[in-house]
Design a protein around this motif. Structure first.
Motif, short mmCIF file in Angstrom:
data_model
loop_
_atom_site.label_atom_id
_atom_site.label_comp_id
_atom_site.label_asym_id
_atom_site.label_seq_id
_atom_site.Cartn_x
_atom_site.Cartn_y
_atom_site.Cartn_z
N VAL A 71 1.02 -0.96 0.30
CA VAL A 71 0.01 -0.06 -0.10
C VAL A 71 1.15 0.94 0.45
N VAL A 72 0.41 1.97 -1.35
CA VAL A 72 1.29 3.25 -0.88
C VAL A 72 0.61 4.82 -0.47
N LYS A 73 0.38 5.46 0.58
CA LYS A 73 -0.62 6.00 1.10
C LYS A 73 -0.02 7.85 0.94
N THR A 74 -1.11 8.14 0.02
CA THR A 74 -0.18 10.02 -0.74
C THR A 74 -1.95 10.73 0.38
N LYS A 75 -1.79 12.30 0.22
CA LYS A 75 -2.91 12.82 0.83
C LYS A 75 -3.66 12.73 -0.25
#
Lengths: 170, 305
Positions: free
Chosen positions: B160-164
């Protein structure tokens, strides 16, 4: 009562400082490096620095400023190969009845001594010559070089032993 | 008889007249005494070096006129040491305040390739950062991204890549995420990528991409290339606003670009190379009929022709 401050920037004051100290600093540098050219250059640079910084140096501190700059400048100089001290031997009296052989031996001895002095380490030569040529006491030398009296004695001792080694018995 | 050679500074003290009468008598009988006397007498005959004060003072005054003090050398603390110290400080403070959190940051005009603990590869574009928990990463492959990065994810559990601007979850693939200001763009180069934003979800397959802006939500489109071109030092644009091109130029070359009187809303399609700023500016602005001028080394001003 306010004491009138003497400004080094004033030409008269600067000249006075030159008369008072230039020669002494020059001789000290000669003794230290055994090189009159170098001593000349350093004296010139030291006084030029004093002139450039005349507004920052108070009169009373000028002497130590000069010595400090001379000492530092010398450190920055690349040591050139040592040239022999160019002192002139005192002229022989013309009416002397000494034999030519004796005179030649004398000359040979003086040359040898001169070379032996040149070959001393800088720190030994400066102490030895300040003492013998300027008749300064060990305490005075210690102050000029900013080292202890004990250290001056030690250097003096080594200078003498080294000179003795390079001058065989006559 | 005391041996003066071994005795502490005997000769020096003798010269200064600081030895006892007894010592003196003993010394004067020795052979060396005469030799030392010769030496000292010889030295007496040397002249002091002469110094012509008056002449030299005249020369000195001439010299002073042209004298310029040499600049004192300041030995500066090397810039890279500052950088190293700063980085170390950042790492230490992150360790202290956020244990196990690993942060990798790139500056302007810098890209960095790194390997994650699970052997996945990340290429960070300029002015971006990722952070992840190194110790628990293998159990829970999750990281936070700011900016832009290209991922080659090793096969395994959910990544998982979390970005705003939204989260991207994958299984094992290669994809590029761009998340700056309000814009999110994800390109999928291999495998499957799931992009979710608020309540919307899109699954991208190979050769598909998606972008979103506040105005449009998750717009799908196709891509041809095998990996993002910026990894190879080229940035491509397809129908993007000029202001995005400008900020990408700023990031890649670490410069400041003032838009001047140009319309930064105009659409741009094209690319620029990261090698040469002059060429890049030319390829971007020449076709748009925009003049660019360097006001100094790292500031550029734009004007309509």
């Amino acid at each position: 009562m306010t004491k009138k401050t003497v400004s080094v920037c004033e030409e008269k004051v600067y000249e006075q400082l030159y008369h008072d100290h230039a020669e002494k600093i020059y001789r000290y540098l000669c003794y230290r490096y055994g090189d009159i050219e170098k001593a000349h250059d350093i004296v010139q640079d030291s006084f030029a620095k004093l002139w450039v910084n005349c507004s920052k140096v108070i009169f009373e501190a000028a002497k130590s400023f000069l010595y400090k700059v001379a000492n530092n400048a010398s450190l920055n100089e690349i040591r050139s190969q040592k040239t022999m001290l160019k002192y002139q031997a005192t002229t022989q009296k013309t009416y002397t009845n000494e034999s030519p052989e004796f005179q030649m031996e004398e000359k040979e001895f003086m040359d040898r001594l001169n070379r032996a002095i040149s070959n001393l380490k800088d720190r030994q030569r400066e102490v030895f010559l300040l003492s013998r040529m300027e008749k300064k006491t060990y305490r005075e030398i210690a102050e000029i070089l900013d080292i202890s009296v004990k250290a001056v004695e030690k250097r003096m001792q080594l200078a003498l032993l080294n000179l003795r080694k390079s001058i065989p018995n006559i | 008889m005391s041996d003066y050679k071994k005795d502490n500074n005997f000769l020096a003290r003798w010269l200064a007249g600081e030895i006892t009468e007894e010592e003196k008598k003993v010394f004067e009988k020795s052979k060396d005494y005469l030799a030392y006397k010769d030496i000292l007498n010889g030295v007496e005959r040397f002249d002091q070096p002469t110094f012509d004060t008056i002449q030299n003072l005249i020369k000195q005054k001439e010299y002073n006129k042209t004298y310029q003090e040499k600049k004192t050398k300041v030995i500066s603390f090397k810039p890279w040491l500052y950088a190293a110290a700063a980085i170390l400080l950042v790492i230490v403070s992150i360790r202290v305040f956020n244990p196990n959190q690993t942060v990798v940051t790139t500056e302007m005009a810098q890209t960095q390739t790194l390997k994650l603990p699970d052997n996945s590869e990340v290429v960070l574009n300029a002015e971006s950062s990722i952070s992840y928990e190194a110790e628990s990463f293998l159990e829970k492959r999750e990281l936070t991204l700011k900016g832009q990065a290209y991922f080659k994810v090793a096969k395994g559990s959910k990544f998982v890549v979390k970005t705003k601007n939204g989260d991207i979850a994958v299984l094992g693939t290669q994809f590029d995420v761009f998340s700056r200001t309000q814009k999110l763009e994800v390109h999928c180069f291999e495998g499957k990528v799931q992009v979710s934003q608020q309540k919307e979800q899109v699954i991208l397959t190979r050769g598909k991409a998606v972008k979103s802006t506040p105005a449009q939500k998750l717009l799908l489109f196709d891509i041809q290339n095998q990996n993002p071109s910026w990894v190879n030092g080229i940035t491509h644009f397809k129908e993007v606003q000029l202001k995005e091109v400008i900020s990408e130029l700023e990031r890649q070359f670490d410069v400041k670009i003032k838009p001047g009187n140009i319309d930064s809303q105009r659409m741009f399609t094209g690319f620029f190379d990261h090698q040469d700023i002059k060429k890049a500016l030319q390829t971007c602005f020449e076709p748009m009929n925009i003049n660019y001028t360097f006001t100094n080394d790292n500031t550029i001003e734009l004007r309509n022709k």
